[in-house]
Scaffold this motif. Structure first.
Motif, mmCIF file in Angstrom:
data_model
loop_
_atom_site.group_PDB
_atom_site.id
_atom_site.type_symbol
_atom_site.label_atom_id
_atom_site.label_comp_id
_atom_site.label_asym_id
_atom_site.label_seq_id
_atom_site.Cartn_x
_atom_site.Cartn_y
_atom_site.Cartn_z
ATOM 1 N N PHE A 1 0.958 -1.187 0.087
ATOM 2 C CA PHE A 1 0.050 -0.037 0.086
ATOM 3 C C PHE A 1 0.788 1.179 0.029
ATOM 4 C CE2 PHE A 1 -2.435 3.404 2.533
ATOM 5 C CZ PHE A 1 -3.284 3.516 1.263
ATOM 6 N N MET A 2 0.787 2.188 -0.985
ATOM 7 C CA MET A 2 1.351 3.049 -1.347
ATOM 8 C C MET A 2 2.808 2.930 -0.905
ATOM 9 S SD MET A 2 -0.913 5.845 0.876
ATOM 10 C CE MET A 2 -0.048 7.366 0.713
ATOM 11 N N GLY A 3 3.526 1.831 -1.648
ATOM 12 C CA GLY A 3 4.860 1.633 -1.467
ATOM 13 C C GLY A 3 5.258 0.745 -0.326
ATOM 14 N N ALA A 4 4.448 0.562 0.684
ATOM 15 C CA ALA A 4 4.741 0.058 1.851
ATOM 16 C C ALA A 4 4.393 -1.476 1.855
ATOM 17 C CB ALA A 4 3.956 0.688 3.104
ATOM 18 N N GLU A 5 5.436 -2.276 2.173
ATOM 19 C CA GLU A 5 5.273 -3.505 2.201
ATOM 20 C C GLU A 5 4.196 -3.880 3.586
ATOM 21 O OE1 GLU A 5 6.397 -5.846 0.075
ATOM 22 O OE2 GLU A 5 7.136 -4.332 -0.784
ATOM 23 N N PRO A 6 3.242 -5.246 3.338
ATOM 24 C CA PRO A 6 2.451 -5.475 4.535
ATOM 25 C C PRO A 6 3.003 -5.587 6.049
ATOM 26 C CG PRO A 6 2.458 -6.926 2.623
ATOM 27 C CD PRO A 6 3.453 -6.088 2.492
ATOM 28 N N THR A 7 2.280 -4.792 6.813
ATOM 29 C CA THR A 7 2.741 -5.024 8.052
ATOM 30 C C THR A 7 1.969 -5.873 9.041
ATOM 31 O OG1 THR A 7 1.003 -3.072 8.718
ATOM 32 C CG2 THR A 7 3.175 -2.545 8.186
#
Length: 148
Positions: free
Chosen positions: A99-105
């Motif tokens: 999401f928006m370049g962020a890997e899943p947390t």
């Protein structure tokens, strides 16, 4: 002490069509519904940018549902004035995809979202979508608030 009776409110056509976007398209993933309830040149204004037309709308919903597999948008309150419908919506989900370049947390979020929908001839023509992005990104662990 007698309790006051709350009058029954019947939603109008503008409210009914506006609610279908968060309830059926965003939550249930009924992307083909965009073709039925939105004008061809439907325009969304949001922190994710302006998106126009059916295919861009579908792509954005796909992106949200891929990033948050259990994504939901629950309509909490609605106010209608003419062809404009204002909704307070609660967004929820678990970060399972990029999401928006962020890997899943793997973190979950629950934030408020204000949506103003303009209905034209019974179809959604324009939406202003204002989610609590800072709250969402903080809850997901993507952004850390500065200490006070």
């Amino acid at each position: 002490m007698a309790s006051a009776s709350t009058p029954t409110r019947t939603p109008g056509a503008a409210e009914l069509v506006a609610r279908r976007y968060p309830e059926e398209i965003a939550t249930e993933g009924k992307l083909d519904l965009i073709d039925e309830i939105c004008t061809e040149d439907v325009l969304d204004h949001s922190p994710l940018g302006e998106i126009k037309g059916h295919e861009e709308q579908k792509a954005q919903i796909r992106m949200l549902r891929d990033a948050f597999g259990d994504f939901s948008a629950t309509v909490e309150d609605v106010v209608t004035e003419g062809d404009m419908v204002a909704m307070r919506v609660t967004l929820r989900g678990m970060h399972k995809g990029e999401f928006m370049g962020a890997e899943p947390t793997g973190n979950t979020f629950e934030v408020s979202n204000m949506v103003f929908t303009r209905v034209e001839d019974g179809m959604i023509a324009e939406r202003w979508v204002i989610p609590d992005m800072m709250g969402m990104l903080t809850q997901l662990g993507i952004v850390e608030l500065p200490s006070m």
